[in-house]
Structure formats: structure tokens, C-alpha cells
Design an enzyme around this catalytic site. Sequence first.
Site, PDB file in Angstrom:
ATOM      1  N   SER A  13      41.789 -32.272  67.230  1.00 49.59           N
ATOM      2  CA  SER A  13      40.974 -31.522  67.969  1.00 49.59           C
ATOM      3  C   SER A  13      40.113 -32.269  68.314  1.00 49.59           C
ATOM      4  CB  SER A  13      41.230 -30.279  68.206  1.00 49.59           C
ATOM      5  OG  SER A  13      40.192 -29.272  69.050  1.00 49.59           O
ATOM      6  N   TYR A  32      40.449 -21.808  63.895  1.00 50.17           N
ATOM      7  CA  TYR A  32      41.157 -22.885  64.376  1.00 50.17           C
ATOM      8  C   TYR A  32      40.251 -24.491  64.133  1.00 50.17           C
ATOM      9  CZ  TYR A  32      42.601 -25.842  68.148  1.00 50.17           C
ATOM     10  OH  TYR A  32      43.266 -26.596  69.205  1.00 50.17           O
TER      11      TYR A  32
END
Length: 706
Positions: free
Chosen positions: A583, A596
Site C-alpha cells: 500500500s 494498518y
Amino acid sequence: MNTATTQFKHVSYLWDEAKAAALAGDEVALLVYRSNLLGADLRLTNYGGGNTSCKVMAKDPLTGNETEVMWVKGSGGDLGTMKRSGLAALYVGRLRSLTNVYRGITHEDEMVELFNHCIYDLASKAPSIDTPLHGFLPFKHIDHLHPDAAIAIAAAKDGKQITQQLFDGAIGWVDWQRPGFDLGLKLRACLEENPGIRGIMLGSHGLFTWGNTAYESYINTLQVIERCAGYLEDNFGKKGPVFGGQRITALPKAERLAKAALLAPVLRGFCSSHTKMIGHFTDDDRVLEFIDSNDLGRLAPMGTSCPDHFLRTKISPLVLNLMPDEDVSNTAAMKEKLAPQFEAYRAMYAEYYNSCKHSNSPAMRDANPVIILYPGVGMFSFAKDKQTTRVASEFYINAINVMKGAEAISEYTSLPRQEAFNIEYWLLEEAKLQRMPKPKALSGRVALITGSAGGIGKAIAMKFAEEGACVVINDINEERMQGAVEAFTKQFGRDTAASVLLDVTDNNSIEKAFAATALAFGGVDIVVNNAGISISKSITDHSIEDWDKLYDILVKGQFLVSKLAVEMMRKQDRGGDIINIVSKNSVVSGPNNAGYGSAKAAQAHLSRLLAAELGADKIRVNTVNPDAVIANSNIWAGGWAEGRAKAYGITVEELPAYYAKRTLLNEVILPEDIANACYAFVSGLLNKSTGNVLNVDGGVAMAFMR
């Protein structure tokens, strides 16, 4: 019940009077209908094998006069799925007039091009080499099939005599000869010498039957094959135990599958020394009866008899010199033991080629085996794609059936080596191979994408399948996975995708998934760590459970899956690709993202560490960094969208536009965009790249790799 169905025990009577009546008056439509019925029963003919025809009167577009036209299955295709477009249409008179220019058997290959001068329907399929076999027989409807029961008699040492006695002279006999113009003339001669016969047996090859209507031909075909099969059944065991009796005992089912899963990647590595191959495994009872028998050592090296079998299974199988209970878990020991066996097979094949080749023969092809037999365990097959390897496996089972039947009534005889070579390296066969489409970029590759039942994972799997790969669909949710499998089967057919439940946090689940991959396709070449979860909370709102869940799925999951992927790739010794879907958050700091973002950073660095470690194995490890993939993505479930919207002070509905606006390209990112990035890494253009990061975020300056 239709009384016709009661006379058949060994074949399926599928004729539907109502469906046939609806086609009345259209003999070509009835031909297609009959062909589909025959192809639906694999006891009648093999996949892609056999051909059928009908002769009708039609108006000649050049003269306006009525002329006889033959519609016959064209080159390629399968009877079970054939449509009208799969037929070739030829003027019967012109085809038969080719006898005026025929120069004899040594020149018969030149006749194939002349078939084109006989074509009636210019939009029809190209004529096959079997065209004259139908053209020189006078019957309106003809079936040429390769039923195991008939070939068992055709391949028996006393096949001609048995055929004569079994049918009381009603079935003629033509000795083995390669299909072509000359064989067509021999069929005609056989009929002229034996008027009134209902069919012809071709030595080592197959069966011709016929009738004046589509139904007469269909019922005649079924009756002849039924009688052959009944004769074999009546004789099983009369000469002694099948295949000389049992030599060894097969392992229990679970142990067979476990051992096959361990060994398949090693075998695939050996078989892929020339071209990347896809594997298939079966422990079918018919296979076990043969490979566990006393006669395996005598019959297996003889090879097959029917050309249809031989072309797909090669000159003979490789029988592994391994005991059923042998420990195959030590990869190094297995490679050391198997290497000489593969070298011996390749040397055998080279000797076969060199001793049989002609001055104009094509160059020797891949010398690796297609069929590999492991007594007590089962049969492996390896070919360029899953359909080809599955069909090769099915054809070798056909060959086993033939050997079993022939041995029961007489002695099995295989195709002579020179005749086999003349078929395998036939210039017409070579020309057909050269006309085949160029392999796609991922042909021969197997990909396992975690979380591939939806969102980004499904898009990646779809892209890879479109480019020729076999894919393993998996998910933690069975219902979602089955839906994805149905979609893949509908689009790509039965041979592109396998499926397995997979929880990336459970090592036992991962081991089962890789074992299923090995059994389905022989191994794995591409692994994409895509399974993910997203939790967006402030540090004070983050629970320990949230933290552990993120790290278990994202970091531990990537570690566990990569570990087993590397073990399987090393067994194959053909390199491979690991792609990690990370990501932009692995490098960009933002609010409400401690768990995250840090887990993604761990994924990113683990990718770099593995790239550094696995280069010597030719295993490339690369990373794709997406951002804001909203469409069809499971990542937005569970409150993530609400959390991100809250962090940015906007509504959930405003998120797509917000994400697009903040990118340099002002683009919305779709799952297909991530799939394209993954494909770029594995397509072959970046084979010398590892340890790279590819951003797919529309351009986020903060995420630039510095």
C-alpha cells in the site's frame, strides 16, 4: 422406457425422438445431433477423436444442378461439442475423382491440398486427413470412432480372427495403416470384397460403422460397440488374473494424495526442462489396477496402439523406480534419485527419434515424458496446458482399457515404433502444430493469488487467466469462493481454475492449499500475497485485537504463504515470482492509521528482505503499492471507509472524488489497474527485476520511493 435403451449395458443410448423429429429434413443438423450424442459418451470415442459424416443432395451454386455433397467433421474439434461450423463440406464427385491424379502411397500427403479443390461450402471447416475415409464409402451416414472396447479387439494379436468370429463376418477388417487417401481406397475395397457388412474394424486403430439415416448409423454404432464390450466382459479372468494379478498394494487414498502432492512439483521441474509444463494427477481405480500389476513392466514400455492415444501420451510412459511407502519429502534426495531416471527416458526418446527419423523429419521435440506412473500411488501427466495434460491422462486410461481388453482375449500388440514415429513426426502433423496460436505470455504458469474470490485478488486472477495462466481461486469465505469459481468456469472453461479454502493466518490451511495446487496443476510459479484487511482508528481507539488481526493477516500471512511458496518453487527449480500487494500507506504517514500503516510497512520490508535472499533461486520478489481501490474491494468493509472519511473530515460518499482529486493524474484506481501492474512483473518483460516497488495510486507525491 424406450425399448432401445434396454439392449445397452456398456454404452449410453441418448437418442431423443422428439429432438430428432424437430430436425427432420435437415440431414446436416441430424449429423450434428448424432455427433454430439456420440461424443457425450467417452466409452464411444475420446475427446477430440473420431469423425462423422453425412451425404446429401444440394444445388451446385455454379450450375444450379443437384449434386452430392458430403458434410464431415473438419480438422480439429470435438464431437461432443461440435456445431455445424465444425464441419467441412465437399463435392463427393470431385473428391472421388482425385483417384485420377493419385500417384500412390508414397505421394499421398500431396492429396491433402487437393481436398481444397473439392470444397462445396467455402465457409466450412478445413477438411481433415480422414476425409477420404468417408468419401469412398457409399453410405449416407458414417461414424468413425475410437471406442476402447473395439480398439482392444483391433489391437489384439488375433484381432482379425476374433472380429470375424464375433460378428459372423458382418464386420470387415483392414490392417493398420496411417490415415489418408490410400486408407480410404482400402476401406472401399474391403466393402466391395464383403458386400452387406455393417462396419469395418481398423487394425490397432478404431471402428467404422454406418447407416442410411442418422438414426440407423447411431444405433448400428452402439450395437457394434456394445457387442465388443460384452465380449470383453465375458472373457475377463478366463485367461487368469487381470494384468497378471496384483504385484503391490496401493497406499490408502489419503496417503496417495499426500505423497503425490509432495512429489508433483519435483516431477514438474524435471518435465519443464524444455518448456514450462502444467501437471495433472489421478489415482483412478483403472490406473491403480494397471500400475500395481505384475504385467506393468511388460506392457508399459510397449506404448499405445491407437494413434489418437499415442499422439497425446508419447511413445511410452516413465515408470518411476520408487516404492509406494518411500519417503519423498526430502527434495534433495528425490532429485538425486529421479535425475538418472529422467535422463534414461530422454536418452530412450532420442534413440527412438534418431533410429526412426527420415531425411525430411522435423527436429526432435521435447524428450521429457508426458505420462509418469508411480506404482502404488497413481499417474501424473505433464503438458503445455491443463486441458492438454488432463486429456493426455484420459487417453492413457483409454490405452489401459485397451491393453486390459486385448490381454483378456488374446495378446496386446502396440503400434510398431517406426509407425508411431511416422505419425508423431508426420509432416502434416507438424504443419498443424506450426499453425497453432502462439502461446500467451503466462502459458504453462500456475498462479496462486490469496483472497482471489473478489476485489483486487479476483481482478489479478482474471488478468492472469486471460494471459494463459492456471489460477488457484481461494478465499476464507466458501460462498464467495464458489461464486468466483463459477464465474471463472463460465468465462475460461473447466481447466483454467482450481479452488481451495484458505486462511492465511493458519499454516495448516496454507499447507492444504499448496498441496491442492500441486495436485491440480503440478506446482506453482506465481504467488501474489493479496489477502488483506483494513482498520482505521486512532491510536487510543485501537484495540489489541485490532492490532493482532492486522499483523496476523497482513504480515504473518505474507510470511507463511511466501515460506511455503518458496519451498514449492525450490522443488521445481525453475525460479518464480512472489508479488506482495502492499500500500501507499507503507511509506505515507497519515492520521488514524497506526496499525494498518505499520503492518503495511512491515510487509514492504519483508518483501525487500526476501528479494535479497531468493535471488540465487531465480525467485523474484516485487511489490505493488495501490491506493484507494474502492470499486469491488472488500477492504472498504468493516468500517474502513467510515474511518477514512472521518479522518479527512468528509462523507463516505465523497471519498472516491476526494481520493481521485488528491492524485497527480486525478484518476480513480480500479482493481484492474492493480492486476495490470502485477502482470507487468510476471509477463516476461521484467524477468531481470526484483526488489522493486510499483506505485499504482494515480500519483501521490508523498508515496514516491526516494
